[in-house]
Design a protein around this motif. Sequence first.
Motif, PDB file in Angstrom:
ATOM      1  N   MET A 162       0.871  -1.180   0.143  1.00 34.08           N
ATOM      2  CA  MET A 162      -0.143  -0.043  -0.090  1.00 34.08           C
ATOM      3  C   MET A 162       0.916   1.466   0.034  1.00 34.08           C
ATOM      4  N   ASP A 163       1.990   1.260   0.635  1.00 34.22           N
ATOM      5  CA  ASP A 163       2.862   2.390   0.891  1.00 34.22           C
ATOM      6  C   ASP A 163       3.538   2.792  -0.668  1.00 34.22           C
ATOM      7  N   VAL A 164       3.891   1.569  -1.339  1.00 40.67           N
ATOM      8  CA  VAL A 164       4.540   1.670  -2.405  1.00 40.67           C
ATOM      9  C   VAL A 164       3.473   2.343  -3.514  1.00 40.67           C
ATOM     10  N   GLY A 165       2.155   1.794  -3.407  1.00 43.04           N
ATOM     11  CA  GLY A 165       1.016   2.244  -4.243  1.00 43.04           C
ATOM     12  C   GLY A 165       0.839   3.808  -4.185  1.00 43.04           C
ATOM     13  N   VAL A 166       0.537   4.035  -2.724  1.00 42.29           N
ATOM     14  CA  VAL A 166       0.297   5.567  -2.642  1.00 42.29           C
ATOM     15  C   VAL A 166       1.461   6.559  -2.922  1.00 42.29           C
ATOM     16  N   ILE A 167       2.729   6.095  -2.840  1.00 39.37           N
ATOM     17  CA  ILE A 167       3.801   6.890  -3.157  1.00 39.37           C
ATOM     18  C   ILE A 167       4.032   7.101  -4.687  1.00 39.37           C
ATOM     19  N   LEU A 168       3.888   6.102  -5.641  1.00 42.95           N
ATOM     20  CA  LEU A 168       3.747   6.101  -6.833  1.00 42.95           C
ATOM     21  C   LEU A 168       2.540   6.913  -7.243  1.00 42.95           C
ATOM     22  N   LEU A 169       1.424   6.633  -6.770  1.00 41.72           N
ATOM     23  CA  LEU A 169       0.273   7.504  -7.243  1.00 41.72           C
ATOM     24  C   LEU A 169       0.860   8.855  -6.916  1.00 41.72           C
TER      25      LEU A 169
END
Length: 313
Positions: A162-169
């Motif tokens: 989830m952290d990776v997804g939020v950061i990339l978004l």
Amino acid sequence: MAGVHPQDELLKMSHRENWRAQHERLHLKHRGHEAMHAEMVLILVATLAVAQIVLVQWKQRHHRSYNLVTLLQMWVVPVYFTVKLYWWRFLSMWSMFSVITSYVIFRATRKPLSCRTPRMVYKWFLLIYKLSYAVGVVGYLAIMFTMFGFNVFFRIKAEDSMDVGVILLFYGLYYGVMGRDFAEICSDYMASTIGYYSKGGMPSRSLSGDICAVCGQKILVEVDDEGLIEDTFQLSCGHIFHEFCIRGWCIVGKKQTCPYCNEKVDLQRMMSNPWEKTHVLYGQLLDWLRYLVAWQPIIIGVVHGINFTLGLE
């Protein structure tokens, strides 16, 4: 036997248990403050409504100053939180983006304008646009991947994916907004310098049929001339441009009018490929995000200031 210190108990708790304990303490702290909380909600709603009216009026009456101030805040506000929260990875990428973009803006605002500058400017901002789009999509898919529980099959912790997804978004949307805003400024400067475009009145030069009003170069190159042979695109008003130039002008530079006569451009007609039509929706999302990133922290700060003045905590 000596009692166990509460701090030691917190250290032995798991992350989820620790979060639950803090949540319970927060509920105990705010119990009986329902009237104060209702007042704070009213202040928040009223401030948001007033701010929205003020910003809309400002944007309609003084569009240029609104865009410049918004862009400045978009550039500065995330850096403040980055330094405060020690997000050095974002700061390094922001610095690299700022240095290259500053050079591109410098080239775009020089007079006389080099014949190669418009293409260089649109190539850079088109690259940013495509990269931000791709990174944003990957981030969104990573968030959906986690929400549907697919991370379990790959033995990835939900917090990590989830952290990776939020950061990339966030990266994709933030640099998408910044790239489009800077591209719009460069488009105005270059087109005004070339002379075939005027935002408020008549152009300073008349356009002949074999010249592209965006870059100022010949549309069709003779066999003995030096230049690029490329596809052209004719707008509904009848004016012809290099396809790369007019796409850069409309999609990247956020222009929806002809660069010469200011007639409305049909973006749906320009994007014959169905997959390209998602760029219009993506552009609208980026425009909405500008308000969220640039003005929302200031509005929340004003709300906190009002609450503090009235003694509401």
